[in-house]
Enzyme design. Structure first.
Site, PDB file in Angstrom:
ATOM      1  N   ARG A 255      -2.760  35.276 -27.862  1.00 32.93           N
ATOM      2  CA  ARG A 255      -3.679  34.175 -28.145  1.00 32.93           C
ATOM      3  C   ARG A 255      -4.362  34.346 -29.488  1.00 32.93           C
ATOM      4  NH1 ARG A 255      -4.727  32.552 -22.519  1.00 32.93           N
ATOM      5  NH2 ARG A 255      -6.068  30.746 -22.415  1.00 32.93           N
TER       6      ARG A 255
ATOM      7  N   ARG B 200     -11.450  26.860 -10.402  1.00 33.52           N
ATOM      8  CA  ARG B 200     -11.864  27.969 -11.257  1.00 33.52           C
ATOM      9  C   ARG B 200     -13.226  27.694 -11.885  1.00 33.52           C
ATOM     10  NH1 ARG B 200      -6.694  29.333 -14.982  1.00 33.52           N
ATOM     11  NH2 ARG B 200      -8.395  29.598 -16.486  1.00 33.52           N
TER      12      ARG B 200
ATOM     13  N   LYS C 229       1.299  25.571 -19.085  1.00 31.92           N
ATOM     14  CA  LYS C 229       2.032  26.823 -19.328  1.00 31.92           C
ATOM     15  C   LYS C 229       2.280  27.583 -18.024  1.00 31.92           C
ATOM     16  CE  LYS C 229      -1.141  28.444 -22.083  1.00 31.92           C
ATOM     17  NZ  LYS C 229      -2.108  27.321 -21.964  1.00 31.92           N
TER      18      LYS C 229
ATOM     19  N   ARG D  85     -13.110  26.181 -24.610  1.00 33.86           N
ATOM     20  CA  ARG D  85     -11.758  26.766 -24.617  1.00 33.86           C
ATOM     21  C   ARG D  85     -10.850  26.042 -25.599  1.00 33.86           C
ATOM     22  NH1 ARG D  85     -10.985  26.216 -18.509  1.00 33.86           N
ATOM     23  NH2 ARG D  85      -8.829  26.892 -18.770  1.00 33.86           N
TER      24      ARG D  85
ATOM     25  N   ARG E 173      -7.964  20.603 -11.794  1.00 31.57           N
ATOM     26  CA  ARG E 173      -7.023  21.667 -11.406  1.00 31.57           C
ATOM     27  C   ARG E 173      -7.567  22.388 -10.170  1.00 31.57           C
ATOM     28  NH1 ARG E 173      -4.985  26.099 -15.684  1.00 31.57           N
ATOM     29  NH2 ARG E 173      -7.206  26.458 -16.030  1.00 31.57           N
TER      30      ARG E 173
HETATM   31  P1  ADP Z   1      -2.120  26.142 -18.376  1.00 28.12           P
HETATM   32  O1  ADP Z   1      -1.517  27.358 -17.740  1.00 28.12           O
HETATM   33  O2  ADP Z   1      -1.470  25.784 -19.670  1.00 28.12           O
HETATM   34  O3  ADP Z   1      -3.607  26.221 -18.472  1.00 28.12           O
HETATM   35  P2  ADP Z   1      -1.526  24.796 -15.825  1.00 28.12           P
HETATM   36  O4  ADP Z   1      -0.096  25.065 -15.559  1.00 28.12           O
HETATM   37  O5  ADP Z   1      -2.528  25.566 -15.053  1.00 28.12           O
HETATM   38  O6  ADP Z   1      -1.811  24.909 -17.411  1.00 28.12           O
HETATM   39  O7  ADP Z   1      -1.773  23.229 -15.615  1.00 28.12           O
HETATM   40  C1  ADP Z   1      -3.056  22.654 -15.819  1.00 28.12           C
HETATM   41  C2  ADP Z   1      -3.267  21.521 -14.821  1.00 28.12           C
HETATM   42  O8  ADP Z   1      -2.407  20.417 -15.138  1.00 28.12           O
HETATM   43  C3  ADP Z   1      -2.953  21.878 -13.370  1.00 28.12           C
HETATM   44  O9  ADP Z   1      -3.851  21.169 -12.548  1.00 28.12           O
HETATM   45  C4  ADP Z   1      -1.516  21.374 -13.174  1.00 28.12           C
HETATM   46  O10 ADP Z   1      -1.235  21.043 -11.819  1.00 28.12           O
HETATM   47  C5  ADP Z   1      -1.496  20.151 -14.065  1.00 28.12           C
HETATM   48  N1  ADP Z   1      -0.184  19.886 -14.710  1.00 28.12           N
HETATM   49  C6  ADP Z   1       0.712  20.797 -15.165  1.00 28.12           C
HETATM   50  N2  ADP Z   1       1.774  20.179 -15.723  1.00 28.12           N
HETATM   51  C7  ADP Z   1       1.532  18.839 -15.635  1.00 28.12           C
HETATM   52  C8  ADP Z   1       2.270  17.668 -16.048  1.00 28.12           C
HETATM   53  N3  ADP Z   1       3.449  17.743 -16.679  1.00 28.12           N
HETATM   54  N4  ADP Z   1       1.714  16.476 -15.792  1.00 28.12           N
HETATM   55  C9  ADP Z   1       0.504  16.374 -15.159  1.00 28.12           C
HETATM   56  N5  ADP Z   1      -0.230  17.439 -14.761  1.00 28.12           N
HETATM   57  C10 ADP Z   1       0.276  18.658 -14.993  1.00 28.12           C
HETATM   58  P1  ADP Z   2      -5.771  28.579 -19.414  1.00 27.52           P
HETATM   59  O1  ADP Z   2      -5.473  27.996 -18.091  1.00 27.52           O
HETATM   60  O2  ADP Z   2      -6.880  27.975 -20.180  1.00 27.52           O
HETATM   61  O3  ADP Z   2      -4.568  28.733 -20.264  1.00 27.52           O
HETATM   62  P2  ADP Z   2      -5.952  31.408 -18.754  1.00 27.52           P
HETATM   63  O4  ADP Z   2      -5.907  31.591 -17.296  1.00 27.52           O
HETATM   64  O5  ADP Z   2      -4.743  31.707 -19.555  1.00 27.52           O
HETATM   65  O6  ADP Z   2      -6.470  29.954 -19.061  1.00 27.52           O
HETATM   66  O7  ADP Z   2      -7.163  32.263 -19.365  1.00 27.52           O
HETATM   67  C1  ADP Z   2      -8.454  32.190 -18.821  1.00 27.52           C
HETATM   68  C2  ADP Z   2      -9.412  32.991 -19.717  1.00 27.52           C
HETATM   69  O8  ADP Z   2      -9.003  34.364 -19.735  1.00 27.52           O
HETATM   70  C3  ADP Z   2      -9.437  32.562 -21.175  1.00 27.52           C
HETATM   71  O9  ADP Z   2     -10.312  31.474 -21.416  1.00 27.52           O
HETATM   72  C4  ADP Z   2      -9.912  33.860 -21.850  1.00 27.52           C
HETATM   73  O10 ADP Z   2     -11.300  34.042 -21.686  1.00 27.52           O
HETATM   74  C5  ADP Z   2      -9.203  34.928 -21.025  1.00 27.52           C
HETATM   75  N1  ADP Z   2      -7.884  35.252 -21.604  1.00 27.52           N
HETATM   76  C6  ADP Z   2      -6.671  34.987 -21.069  1.00 27.52           C
HETATM   77  N2  ADP Z   2      -5.688  35.417 -21.873  1.00 27.52           N
HETATM   78  C7  ADP Z   2      -6.288  35.969 -22.961  1.00 27.52           C
HETATM   79  C8  ADP Z   2      -5.816  36.568 -24.157  1.00 27.52           C
HETATM   80  N3  ADP Z   2      -4.500  36.681 -24.421  1.00 27.52           N
HETATM   81  N4  ADP Z   2      -6.728  37.017 -25.045  1.00 27.52           N
HETATM   82  C9  ADP Z   2      -8.046  36.925 -24.806  1.00 27.52           C
HETATM   83  N5  ADP Z   2      -8.564  36.350 -23.713  1.00 27.52           N
HETATM   84  C10 ADP Z   2      -7.699  35.873 -22.784  1.00 27.52           C
END
Ligand code: ADP
Ligand code: ADP
Ligand code: ZN
Length: 217
Positions: A90, A162, A15, A173, A129
């Site tokens: 969420r 992280r 995302k 998660r 990541r």
């Molecule tokens: P989210 O915000 O949903 O948690 P991220 O954008 O941080 O996801 O991506 C999670 C991990 O997967 C990161 O290490 C990113 O570089 C990797 N990633 C994102 N998109 C892809 C893809 N299409 N194929 C492989 N790895 C990906």
């Molecule tokens: P991910 O890469 O898993 O999508 P985020 O960076 O979006 O992770 O979120 C990291 C953490 O921050 C979550 O596991 C949660 O604890 C908190 N968090 C983020 N967004 C929300 C939300 N909309 N509601 C509640 N907690 C949140």
């Protein structure tokens, strides 16, 4: 006309990666609740310290503080033309609060693309990541490595892992996602704004699909 896009999908679906690209091409702000919390944590605000406990365990920060933080950001002038939301809402209660805030300004959530990836893929993506401490850019050791190890391509800042990207917290998660967040799929489907996108392809291919979905609006 404003454009509000809510990116749905499990943690690690991509995302944030996709949101940053969409934000650039549509010239809209990327609003990530996780980034907002991490920024509070860096500045050691009360909200940041409160959020840390929940983030470390892989649970959700309580709805009331989360909603206030994000709605406050959305009401700033930069979000007048819309936003790419990532990680918010969420919970159903967050989705309802968002709808209410949108309605007050005569807007709505226009699209909710769901980036679909399997649990196995989530674990592979999150445990390798790396994120930039300075600008928040996101990398993967194998799938999307930086040009120079440990250094951000965008800003030259240092990369770090992280705290919550460890196997145990990742499992929590995922559990939280299925329990609290996956009901939003039904919620946005019923509103006619859900679009499913296969997330197990290259970053570029997924971006192309998301563009198509937005342009079809
Ligand atoms: P989210 O915000 O949903 O948690 P991220 O954008 O941080 O996801 O991506 C999670 C991990 O997967 C990161 O290490 C990113 O570089 C990797 N990633 C994102 N998109 C892809 C893809 N299409 N194929 C492989 N790895 C990906
Ligand atoms: P991910 O890469 O898993 O999508 P985020 O960076 O979006 O992770 O979120 C990291 C953490 O921050 C979550 O596991 C949660 O604890 C908190 N968090 C983020 N967004 C929300 C939300 N909309 N509601 C509640 N907690 C949140
Ligand atoms: Zn950077």
């Amino acid at each position: 006309m404003a454009l509000f896009v809510v990116l749905l999908g499990p943690p690690g679906a991509g995302k944030g990666t996709q949101a940053k690209l969409l934000a650039q091409s549509f010239d809209l702000p990327h609003v990530s609740s996780g980034d907002l919390f991490r920024d509070h944590l860096k500045r050691e605000t009360r909200l940041g310290l409160l959020a840390k406990d929940y983030m470390d365990r892989g649970g959700l920060v309580p709805d009331n503080v989360t909603v206030d933080m994000v709605i406050d950001r959305l009401s700033q002038p930069v979000c007048q033309k819309g936003a790419i939301l990532d990680g918010f809402p969420r919970t159903l209660s967050q989705a309802l609060a968002l709808d209410e805030a949108m309605e007050e300004r005569g807007e709505q959530v226009d699209l909710a693309p769901l980036i679909q990836v399997s649990d196995d893929e989530v674990v592979k993506r999150l445990t390798a990541r790396r994120s930039c401490r300075s600008c928040g850019a996101v990398y993967h050791l194998l799938f999307n490595p930086p040009r120079v190890e440990g250094v951000c391509d965008v800003c030259g800042g240092p990369l770090y892992q992280r705290d919550d990207d460890n196997p145990e917290t990742v499992r929590n998660r995922l559990y939280t996602y299925y329990k609290e967040t996956s009901p939003l799929i039904g919620y946005y489907c019923a509103k006619g704004v859900l679009r499913e996108v296969d997330g197990e392809r290259s970053i570029d291919d997924i971006q192309v699909d998301l563009h198509a979905v937005i342009e079809a609006l």
